[in-house]
Design a protein around this motif. Structure first.
Motif, PDB file in Angstrom:
ATOM      1  N   ASN A 134    -135.256   6.877  32.723  1.00  0.00           N
ATOM      2  CA  ASN A 134    -136.574   7.401  33.407  1.00  0.00           C
ATOM      3  C   ASN A 134    -136.884   7.196  34.803  1.00  0.00           C
ATOM      4  O   ASN A 134    -136.909   6.017  35.288  1.00  0.00           O
ATOM      5  CB  ASN A 134    -137.804   6.649  32.721  1.00  0.00           C
ATOM      6  N   ALA A 135    -136.923   7.986  35.623  1.00  0.00           N
ATOM      7  CA  ALA A 135    -136.651   7.838  37.204  1.00  0.00           C
ATOM      8  C   ALA A 135    -137.947   7.065  37.440  1.00  0.00           C
ATOM      9  O   ALA A 135    -137.869   6.374  38.598  1.00  0.00           O
ATOM     10  CB  ALA A 135    -136.636   9.387  37.708  1.00  0.00           C
ATOM     11  N   HIS A 136    -139.067   7.282  36.948  1.00  0.00           N
ATOM     12  CA  HIS A 136    -140.265   6.618  37.523  1.00  0.00           C
ATOM     13  C   HIS A 136    -139.923   4.963  37.339  1.00  0.00           C
ATOM     14  O   HIS A 136    -140.349   4.327  38.230  1.00  0.00           O
ATOM     15  CB  HIS A 136    -141.614   7.002  36.452  1.00  0.00           C
ATOM     16  N   THR A 137    -139.445   4.805  36.057  1.00  0.00           N
ATOM     17  CA  THR A 137    -139.389   3.209  35.896  1.00  0.00           C
ATOM     18  C   THR A 137    -138.234   2.855  37.113  1.00  0.00           C
ATOM     19  O   THR A 137    -138.522   1.691  37.561  1.00  0.00           O
ATOM     20  CB  THR A 137    -138.543   2.942  34.542  1.00  0.00           C
ATOM     21  N   VAL A 138    -137.204   3.673  37.222  1.00  0.00           N
ATOM     22  CA  VAL A 138    -136.185   3.307  38.251  1.00  0.00           C
ATOM     23  C   VAL A 138    -136.937   2.997  39.661  1.00  0.00           C
ATOM     24  O   VAL A 138    -136.445   2.019  40.548  1.00  0.00           O
ATOM     25  CB  VAL A 138    -135.002   4.250  38.156  1.00  0.00           C
ATOM     26  N   SER A 139    -137.606   4.039  39.985  1.00  0.00           N
ATOM     27  CA  SER A 139    -138.483   4.049  41.334  1.00  0.00           C
ATOM     28  C   SER A 139    -139.182   2.871  41.425  1.00  0.00           C
ATOM     29  O   SER A 139    -139.236   2.039  42.412  1.00  0.00           O
ATOM     30  CB  SER A 139    -139.331   5.072  41.489  1.00  0.00           C
ATOM     31  N   GLN A 140    -139.865   2.422  40.200  1.00  0.00           N
ATOM     32  CA  GLN A 140    -140.755   1.141  40.516  1.00  0.00           C
ATOM     33  C   GLN A 140    -139.707  -0.293  40.637  1.00  0.00           C
ATOM     34  O   GLN A 140    -140.041  -1.152  41.270  1.00  0.00           O
ATOM     35  CB  GLN A 140    -141.539   0.817  39.167  1.00  0.00           C
ATOM     36  N   GLY A 141    -138.543  -0.119  40.041  1.00  0.00           N
ATOM     37  CA  GLY A 141    -137.554  -1.129  40.132  1.00  0.00           C
ATOM     38  C   GLY A 141    -137.091  -1.241  41.440  1.00  0.00           C
ATOM     39  O   GLY A 141    -136.884  -2.149  42.090  1.00  0.00           O
ATOM     40  N   VAL A 142    -136.811   0.104  42.140  1.00  0.00           N
ATOM     41  CA  VAL A 142    -136.558   0.175  43.671  1.00  0.00           C
ATOM     42  C   VAL A 142    -137.417  -0.380  44.337  1.00  0.00           C
ATOM     43  O   VAL A 142    -137.074  -1.272  45.333  1.00  0.00           O
ATOM     44  CB  VAL A 142    -136.467   1.417  44.004  1.00  0.00           C
ATOM     45  N   MET A 143    -138.593  -0.402  44.142  1.00  0.00           N
ATOM     46  CA  MET A 143    -139.805  -0.789  44.756  1.00  0.00           C
ATOM     47  C   MET A 143    -139.814  -2.422  44.802  1.00  0.00           C
ATOM     48  O   MET A 143    -139.772  -3.196  45.740  1.00  0.00           O
ATOM     49  CB  MET A 143    -141.262  -0.240  44.190  1.00  0.00           C
ATOM     50  N   ALA A 144    -139.420  -2.841  43.549  1.00  0.00           N
ATOM     51  CA  ALA A 144    -139.609  -4.414  43.268  1.00  0.00           C
ATOM     52  C   ALA A 144    -138.376  -4.887  44.098  1.00  0.00           C
ATOM     53  O   ALA A 144    -138.640  -5.863  44.682  1.00  0.00           O
ATOM     54  CB  ALA A 144    -139.379  -4.515  41.931  1.00  0.00           C
ATOM     55  N   VAL A 145    -137.191  -4.343  44.071  1.00  0.00           N
ATOM     56  CA  VAL A 145    -136.110  -4.927  44.861  1.00  0.00           C
ATOM     57  C   VAL A 145    -136.258  -4.734  46.231  1.00  0.00           C
ATOM     58  O   VAL A 145    -136.055  -5.735  46.781  1.00  0.00           O
ATOM     59  CB  VAL A 145    -134.850  -4.038  44.384  1.00  0.00           C
TER      60      VAL A 145
END
Lengths: 629, 324
Positions: free
Chosen positions: A60-71
């Motif tokens: 799920n790209a959306h989840t990954v994007s949120q992860g990217v944001m968090a990192v």
């Protein structure tokens, strides 16, 4: 698909694991396995047709994007902490600014932006991946033996933090893969920041005052570039409504010009162009594998990668011309400054700065010919420069000095390393080797686009000639034969050095194929047409290469049919050609030293003029980009 | 005449012509100094005698470099006369010179070392101008190929007067004549002895001499290119340039290397770059990539196996309007 994800994730995972491993044997095993896997994966990527369709992601790209944001937020917070601890207001401000900007963008205007392709692989990406995987892998292998020796005798005062060191090497590599494959600019930005962070930590590895200072300098300059990158994302979204790299390239050029200028600025900081060259020169305090990594396969190559990606947007604009001028000025100043240096690593650093200047020049010109030449430069420079750094690292450990003057007679004391060093140097400047082919291509591209810029190229390349040949001569010259060094290379070092020497020669022989199958399709994909070297010239180059390769064969005849005598010293020789009796009847020792032209060129002054000049050029560039010229 | 014939003629005739030129040089120089001078064929006698001498070296591998110096000098001239790419010719010439310099480094004697360093400085001094000369010729004829440049209809000297004068200046360095006989002087200078060739003797010294013959013929042929549209004038001018070199050699004292480098670069910027600047402004637009297929950087349409990527096929003409 899986290869692409594997290339990004495996190094990251291995990096994390290596941080936890204390045992040397386990670490060696893991590093070797990881290097083999990553190398195989990047080769398999090169076998497939490009560009690949990566629209469907297995997560799920959306989840990954949120992860990217968090990192991203975590990195910003860490950098703010670093800035506070070092009492460096600039770091805090820059980290706050870009972190805040990204959070604001994600929460506000960029919250609902649609991204079709998060990842993207084309032929340029494949070339970069091969460089990163193979050259970077070679550096990791080399580092195994090198760091063992580093902490053995050479630097007993430095705390042994090898798990951390190797972890960072792989993290760096993974981030570089991510940077190459990312199409979503917010993802690309995260990987960009990770490389900044890794380089900061690696430069400061020894934790001496000098290392800390230089690491902070690198951090400040790269964060400035990072801020420009963040601004570029915001502006790009505001003007064109997309945050995808490929889509941005295809959008209206007038609209994309300001973001492209900002991205070029970010690339210029990372590629250590003037006025930001000092961070790369300072980075040589780190252990040699770090220098090799920064100079050849990662970091600075990320900078020029971005500039070359922006080439079609800035082509033919005044912004592009100014970017090209920054590169051109850097090429000349860097080459001249390299003449004045006698520290081998410093010479290599200036030469890197100079050669990257050529690539930025290509990017700024932005024609299909120039981009073709720029990609060629990236390939050849990565291989040859890496080889040279690794050779200097070995020599430094054996001779306990990296002064070029102390390398006299290296051909006797360390024959294998000295031969490989000469291959590397030949690869950097001599016909018919790689860098010369690319310089030639650059010259043609520059003459076709704007002949006036060619004056920078001709003066710069004349200066490169001088400092490389005098170094080569120093290796060959034997006044007093030094003793042979017992064990020249450890296994890992040998694998890396032999591999890279072979690669330097092979890249020259195979470059028509590399060009046809990778570079030309890429350039044609962007511009609709591509440049290539004419058939007849390729044949002449190959004849030249064959003739040069004959040279070692003459050594079969070594010492036959000649009478050896002492050198002429201008007096009566005393016993050998190292001492002579002068007219005043004293015995005089012979000393030979290279010219550094200090009464003609002053490194500090050159750098000052370079910084001032290029800063003005960059200021002008932003002004013109804002006015949309 | 086919390229191969020209190449063959060059290989055979260049050393003969080069040797004769060297003989005339010595004769004319002697007359300028009110001496009788040696016979015209003296350079050949010298080389034959050197060839028979014993091989004496300081370092056992030093002579191999000299052999490759000769090999690549001949190769350079060969490329030129076969009509190849001028830039490639320059790079081959540089490669040859580097072998020479490395041989001197290898000899590991202080005097050859100083000679080698100075030779490098001289290379640094002349290389920009030599490259700009090629670029200037390209801008006028739209081709880097010697073949096309020689076949160009107009006299290049009219478009490239500054480049020509700059080229003359660097030619003086290339011929290793006073005021630029810094790296290996024909005259006895104490601080230099015989410079870069100090430690070479016998057959190697003969090879160096032969390489210079080949090189001089090639350089004079380059002078000819400026007048190639009128071959008779070209030959007259080449001879005139050669005589001028001898004249300058006898009139000027040696410069320091600093002065040599600075003046050569100043000449390059003022005359060479100035000429190119005027040329690029004059023509209104920079030289577009030539349309002929065999030209150096002719655009090559590459089959895009990737139709999806080829989103913006730009017409080739976009590359011509680049000045703004």
């Amino acid at each position: 698909m899986s290869a692409v994800l594997g290339l990004i994730l495996i190094p990251l995972a291995v990096g994390g694991l290596l941080c936890l491993l204390r045992s040397d044997a386990l670490r060696t095993a893991l590093v070797v396995t990881a290097v083999v896997v990553v190398g195989a994966l990047s080769c398999s990527l090169a076998m497939r047709p490009s560009p690949m369709d990566l629209a469907e992601l297995p997560f799920n790209a959306h989840t990954v994007s949120q992860g990217v944001m968090a990192v991203g937020i975590a990195i910003s917070l860490f950098l703010i902490y670093v800035g506070i601890r070092a009492r460096n207001a600039l770091v805090v401000l820059l980290a706050l600014a870009q972190g805040g900007l990204m959070v604001w963008f994600k929460a506000g205007p960029g919250a609902h932006v649609a991204v079709e392709q998060h990842l993207f692989v084309d032929n340029f990406g494949v070339i970069m991946a091969l460089i990163n995987g193979l050259v970077g892998g070679g550096i990791c292998l080399y580092a195994l033996g090198y760091m063992r020796e580093y902490h053995g005798k050479a630097h007993a005062d430095v705390r042994d933090r090898r798990p951390f060191f190797f972890g960072l090497l792989f993290l760096f590599m993974g981030a570089m893969f991510g940077l190459i494959f990312a199409n979503n600019l917010t993802w690309l930005f995260l990987f960009w920041e990770v490389t900044t962070l890794c380089s900061f930590l690696l430069i400061g590895y020894t934790q001496t005052d000098e290392a800390k200072r230089n690491a902070l300098r690198a951090l400040v300059m790269n964060l400035a570039g990072g801020l420009a990158f963040a601004l570029a994302i915001v502006f790009l979204h505001q003007k064109t409504g997309t945050i995808e790299l490929q889509a941005a390239l295809k959008s209206d050029k007038a609209l994309a010009l300001l973001p492209a200028a900002l991205l070029c600025f970010a690339g210029i900081t990372k590629a250590a162009q003037l006025p930001f060259s000092s961070w790369l020169l300072g980075a040589m305090v780190a252990p040699t594998p770090v220098s090799a990594l920064l100079h050849s396969s990662t970091m600075v190559k990320a900078g020029v990668y971005l500039v070359l990606r922006m080439a079609p947007v800035v082509e033919g604009t005044k912004v592009g011309l100014l970017v090209a001028l920054v590169g051109a000025v850097t090429f000349v100043i860097g080459s001249l400054a390299a003449i004045t240096a006698s520290d081998a690593k410093r010479v290599l650093a200036w030469s890197t700065v100079a050669n990257l200047g050529l690539i930025v020049l290509c990017g700024g010109i932005g024609t299909y010919e120039a981009v073709w030449a720029g990609v060629l430069l990236i390939i050849f420079h990565a291989v040859a420069k890496c080889l040279l750094f690794l050779c200097v690292g070995v020599v430094e450990h054996k001779l306990h000095s990296r002064d070029i003057e102390s390398m006299a007679g290296l051909v006797v004391s360390m024959p294998r390393v000295s031969v490989m060093m000469q291959i590397g140097m030949a690869g950097m400047f001599l016909a018919p080797f790689g860098m010369l082919i690319s310089k030639w291509a650059v010259l043609k591209a520059v003459v076709d686009a704007s002949p006036v810029l060619s004056v920078f190229v001709v003066f710069g390349s004349a200066a490169t000639l001088f400092f490389w040949v005098k170094w080569m001569g120093k290796l060959l010259e034997v006044v007093t034969p030094p003793p042979r060094v017992s064990k020249e290379l450890e296994t890992g070092e040998a694998v890396a050095l032999y591999g890279l020497s072979a690669a330097t020669a092979l890249a020259c022989l195979l470059f028509p194929l590399i060009s046809r199958h990778y570079i030309e399709p890429f350039v044609a994909g962007v511009y609709g047409l591509s440049a290539s070297l004419e058939q007849g010239n390729v044949i002449i180059m190959i004849i030249m290469m064959a003739l040069v390769l004959l040279f070692p064969i003459t050594f079969l005849n070594y010492g036959r049919g000649v009478r050896v005598t002492d050198a002429y010293l201008g007096g009566a020789n005393v016993q050998s050609s190292t001492r002579f009796r002068t007219s005043a009847d004293t015995v005089q020792e012979v000393a030979i030293g290279n010219y550094y032209l200090h009464n003609l060129l002053n490194e500090a002054k050159l750098a000052w003029w370079g910084v001032a000049g290029s800063a003005v050029l960059l200021g002008l560039m932003f002004l013109l980009a804002l006015l949309r010229l | 005449m086919s390229p191969w014939t020209r190449l063959l003629i060059y290989l055979v005739a260049a050393p003969i012509l080069g040797g004769l030129l060297a003989g005339w040089d010595r004769r004319i120089t002697a007359r300028m100094q009110s001496r009788q001078g040696p016979p015209i064929l003296q350079p050949f006698y010298d080389v034959l005698k050197l060839w028979k001498k014993e091989n004496v070296v300081v370092r056992r591998s030093q002579n191999y470099y000299i052999f490759f110096f000769l090999l690549f000098t001949v190769f350079t001239g060969g490329l030129f006369f076969a009509g190849a790419d001028l830039l490639l010719v320059i790079f081959a010439l540089t490669l040859a010179a580097i072998f020479f310099v490395l041989g001197a480094y290898k000899a590991s004697s202080p005097y050859s070392f100083v000679g080698a360093e100075r030779e490098l400085i001289q290379m640094m001094a002349y290389e920009p101008m030599v490259l700009l000369t090629a670029i200037g010729m390209y801008m006028v004829t739209k081709s880097f190929h010697v073949h096309d440049i020689a076949g160009h209809g107009s006299l290049l000297i009219f478009a490239l007067p500054g480049v020509f004068l700059g080229f003359l200046y660097t030619l003086e360095i290339k011929f290793r004549k006073s005021p630029f006989d810094l790296s290996c002087s024909h005259h006895a200078h104490q601080e230099l002895v015989r410079g870069i060739t100090t430690e070479f003797s016998g057959r190697s010294l003969a090879m160096i001499e032969i390489a210079h013959w080949y090189e001089n013929v090639f350089l004079l042929a380059w002078v000819f290119l400026f007048f190639a549209a009128m071959p008779a004038l070209g030959i007259v001018m080449s001879v005139a340039v050669f005589l001028f070199m001898i004249f300058v050699d006898n009139v000027f004292a040696r410069l320091k290397w600093q002065a040599a480098l600075k003046s050569a670069w100043a000449v390059t910027v003022v005359l060479g770059f100035g000429n190119i600047l005027v040329l690029s402004l004059w023509s209104g637009k920079p030289a577009a990539p030539p349309a002929v297929v065999d030209a150096p950087s002719a655009p090559v349409m590459v089959e895009t196996t990737t139709p999806k990527l080829a989103a913006q096929p730009l017409p080739a003409t976009t590359t011509t309007d680049r000045r703004n």
